[in-house]
Motif scaffolding. Sequence first.
Motif, short mmCIF file in Angstrom:
data_model
loop_
_atom_site.label_atom_id
_atom_site.label_comp_id
_atom_site.label_asym_id
_atom_site.label_seq_id
_atom_site.Cartn_x
_atom_site.Cartn_y
_atom_site.Cartn_z
N ALA A 218 7.12 0.16 -0.14
CA ALA A 218 6.04 0.81 -0.93
C ALA A 218 5.03 -0.05 -1.10
O ALA A 218 3.81 0.37 -1.26
CB ALA A 218 6.61 1.43 -2.08
N ALA A 219 5.27 -1.23 -1.66
CA ALA A 219 4.13 -2.06 -2.03
C ALA A 219 3.15 -2.38 -0.72
O ALA A 219 2.07 -2.49 -0.89
CB ALA A 219 4.86 -3.40 -2.56
N ARG A 220 3.72 -2.75 0.39
CA ARG A 220 2.99 -2.91 1.54
C ARG A 220 2.15 -1.60 1.60
O ARG A 220 1.01 -1.79 2.15
CB ARG A 220 3.96 -3.21 2.92
N PHE A 221 2.90 -0.48 1.69
CA PHE A 221 2.05 0.55 1.96
C PHE A 221 0.91 0.86 1.04
O PHE A 221 -0.27 1.26 1.45
CB PHE A 221 2.77 1.89 1.91
N LYS A 222 1.06 0.81 -0.21
CA LYS A 222 0.16 0.97 -1.21
C LYS A 222 -0.87 -0.26 -1.09
O LYS A 222 -2.18 0.26 -1.20
CB LYS A 222 0.61 1.04 -2.65
N LEU A 223 -0.51 -1.37 -0.87
CA LEU A 223 -1.82 -2.47 -0.60
C LEU A 223 -2.51 -2.11 0.76
O LEU A 223 -3.74 -2.36 0.76
CB LEU A 223 -0.98 -3.84 -0.24
N SER A 224 -1.63 -1.47 1.54
CA SER A 224 -2.66 -1.23 2.86
C SER A 224 -3.46 -0.06 2.85
O SER A 224 -4.59 0.08 3.56
CB SER A 224 -1.93 -1.02 4.06
N HIS A 225 -3.47 0.67 1.58
CA HIS A 225 -4.37 2.01 1.39
C HIS A 225 -4.87 1.77 0.05
O HIS A 225 -5.43 2.66 -0.52
CB HIS A 225 -3.47 3.08 1.41
N GLY A 226 -5.26 0.51 -0.34
CA GLY A 226 -6.19 0.21 -1.42
C GLY A 226 -5.80 0.48 -2.69
O GLY A 226 -6.45 0.42 -3.76
N ARG A 227 -4.33 0.73 -2.77
CA ARG A 227 -3.93 1.06 -4.10
C ARG A 227 -3.21 -0.31 -4.60
O ARG A 227 -1.84 -0.61 -4.92
CB ARG A 227 -2.63 2.07 -4.10
N ASP A 228 -4.07 -1.28 -5.00
CA ASP A 228 -3.82 -2.59 -5.29
C ASP A 228 -3.01 -2.80 -6.47
O ASP A 228 -1.64 -3.54 -6.57
CB ASP A 228 -5.00 -3.52 -5.41
N GLU A 229 -3.67 -2.15 -7.65
CA GLU A 229 -2.62 -2.19 -8.86
C GLU A 229 -1.25 -1.72 -8.99
O GLU A 229 -0.36 -2.40 -9.20
CB GLU A 229 -3.41 -1.53 -10.20
N GLU A 230 -0.90 -0.63 -8.16
CA GLU A 230 0.48 -0.11 -7.82
C GLU A 230 1.20 -0.84 -7.05
O GLU A 230 2.22 -1.25 -7.35
CB GLU A 230 0.19 1.11 -7.37
N ALA A 231 0.70 -1.58 -6.03
CA ALA A 231 1.29 -2.62 -5.18
C ALA A 231 1.72 -3.71 -6.18
O ALA A 231 2.75 -4.25 -6.02
CB ALA A 231 0.55 -2.95 -4.21
N CYS A 232 0.74 -4.20 -6.97
CA CYS A 232 1.21 -5.49 -7.52
C CYS A 232 2.38 -5.00 -8.67
O CYS A 232 3.20 -6.15 -9.05
CB CYS A 232 -0.17 -5.93 -8.52
N LEU A 233 2.30 -4.00 -9.08
CA LEU A 233 3.31 -3.61 -10.35
C LEU A 233 4.69 -3.53 -9.45
O LEU A 233 5.72 -3.98 -10.02
CB LEU A 233 3.03 -2.29 -10.93
N LEU A 234 4.70 -3.17 -8.34
CA LEU A 234 6.08 -3.15 -7.49
C LEU A 234 6.37 -4.49 -7.33
O LEU A 234 7.66 -4.84 -7.43
CB LEU A 234 5.86 -2.32 -6.29
N TYR A 235 5.60 -5.34 -7.08
CA TYR A 235 6.06 -6.82 -6.44
C TYR A 235 6.57 -7.52 -7.69
O TYR A 235 7.39 -8.20 -7.67
CB TYR A 235 4.96 -7.59 -5.87
N GLU A 236 5.65 -7.29 -8.99
CA GLU A 236 6.18 -7.94 -9.96
C GLU A 236 7.69 -7.28 -10.44
O GLU A 236 8.41 -8.06 -11.10
CB GLU A 236 5.22 -7.63 -10.96
N GLU A 237 7.96 -5.99 -10.45
CA GLU A 237 9.17 -5.47 -10.86
C GLU A 237 10.14 -6.13 -9.95
O GLU A 237 11.35 -6.37 -10.15
CB GLU A 237 9.27 -4.01 -10.68
N LEU A 238 9.88 -6.40 -8.53
CA LEU A 238 11.09 -7.08 -7.61
C LEU A 238 11.25 -8.48 -7.93
O LEU A 238 12.35 -8.79 -8.00
CB LEU A 238 10.32 -6.99 -6.11
N VAL A 239 10.09 -9.00 -8.39
CA VAL A 239 10.48 -10.67 -8.76
C VAL A 239 11.14 -10.70 -10.06
O VAL A 239 11.94 -11.33 -10.18
CB VAL A 239 9.04 -11.36 -9.10
N LYS A 240 10.85 -9.75 -11.13
CA LYS A 240 11.60 -9.90 -12.55
C LYS A 240 13.10 -9.22 -12.27
O LYS A 240 13.83 -9.81 -13.08
CB LYS A 240 10.86 -8.76 -13.42
N SER A 241 13.28 -8.54 -11.08
CA SER A 241 14.76 -8.40 -10.90
C SER A 241 15.37 -9.39 -10.36
O SER A 241 16.59 -9.21 -10.00
CB SER A 241 14.82 -7.14 -10.04
#
Length: 557
Positions: free
Chosen positions: A443-466
Amino acid sequence: MPPKSKAAAAEPVSVEDLFTSLHRHIQDKMFAQAVSAAPGDEDAVRCKVVAHIKSYKIGEALAAVRAAERLPVDLSYYKAYCYHKQNKQQEALDLLRGQEETAAILQLQSQILYRLGRMNDCINNYEKLQKFKIDSMDLKINIIAALVAAGRASEVQAALKAQKVDLTTRALRDAHSFELAYNSACSLIENKKYSESREQLDLSKRIGKEELMVEDYSENDIEYELATVSAQLAYVQQLQGQSQEAMQTYINMINNKSADPSSLAVATTNLISLRGTKDVEDSLEKLDRLIEKSTAPNHLQLIENLDIKLSPRQKEALYAARVLLLLHTNKTDQAQDLVSGLLGMFRDRVSTVLLQAAVHVKEKKVQEAEEIAAKANNFKLAADSLSKIPDIQHMPATVATLVALKEGLGDSKSAASVLDSAMQWWKNSITEDNKLDVFMREAARFKLSHGRDEEACLLYEELVKSGNIEALAGLVATSARTNIEKAEQYEKKLKPLAGLKGVNVEALEKTSGARHVEESKDMKGRHRILRDGCPGESDPVTVQRGRIRGLRVLREL
């Protein structure tokens, strides 16, 4: 003088006496005795046929119909009814074609159309019945069942109002109709009004229990008769996140066999859905118990009259669940055989074509899969068909297909919603083989490729925190677009690449082999990082809840 025969010695019995005896037996529901009392009169032949039907002797009823073919009496209605009970639905419908549209004919046609899965035609028949002004609770129950099964639950409340149906507790008790409360609850489920549906199901169960207790049913018999309601209550619990409670209900029903075959099928598939990818072999074994063994190639048959009790849509979903479970356990040949059978049974269904494509994908025959999928010839139709199987929406194969179809339609917003829904499902899942991380990265990759950078960033951050360190690179690259301070903070946690210690970067860039890459001001001097990928092959497995929508056993003669 020779003795008289018994026949000769017997006193002659008048036709009036025979009809009196016949009437008494029917009034007392002694149908077997009614059969023996029926004389050779046309009306009596009809009584004999009906008595056989009421005694559940459909074969004998058909034999009586055939024996009366020499008489000037039309028994095609009864013959059609017998075919309907034997699940020869098309033959039954053919017999009624061209008949005068009486109330009885229309009601039987409606039941047959229901069994054939032709729900809109079934509803049209019920609309024709309105001209007869029949004030029948059975008819009201069946109209609601047909509307829900046709996917027209939004019309139920208007239909209830038109039929002047009162759903208050007192009215339903007076009408002795727990089935109506059940069907109303099913419509509320379709409209996602889960709390209200649960209230209606609780009411249905209370009224049903009261009715059956009055008729001296035992506790076990009451539990058996109301199994459909219990299964639906558990399903609502499942929808509301009360997975353990729902699972316990299903397990009790299956272990105690305290339900009719169709309700057991529902409980089994719902239990498998809750378990997800855990104990897949056991899930397959449970599904196999519902399927009759056959030596004929590609012949599909369900056990214990499930072919009659389940709608075409439900049967298709049950078989589709088995296909996906077989793919998950790498039993590709069996999956292919099953799909071949499904193509014969459901040849016009896009979802069956997609299952065939899924088998080819598992076999890594990508070109064949694309050719098969192209047969659907309509991305929107394919996406809509796939979306109508609710309990596979969270699985990798389904999500990947739906996202691709939505993107093909230029609808990236809906594609993102598919991913969001799948992530939410896995967040609530209790399965051991949880795929939340996989979906979050994709989902992060998908959102990043469609210009939804902030949503992608939140997903990656949640992954790292987990604790998912593999997503750190993706987080740094994405944060550099939206929050430089966060990017710098997480960049420090990146491990240095092996073999690069002591390398003079400036000197390296001056060599002829180095190619300069223009970067944004924000990215100057930072790591250029490949997008975080989704490793491994998607692992398609799903089950269909097999939920009964509407009262599947329509009231009949």
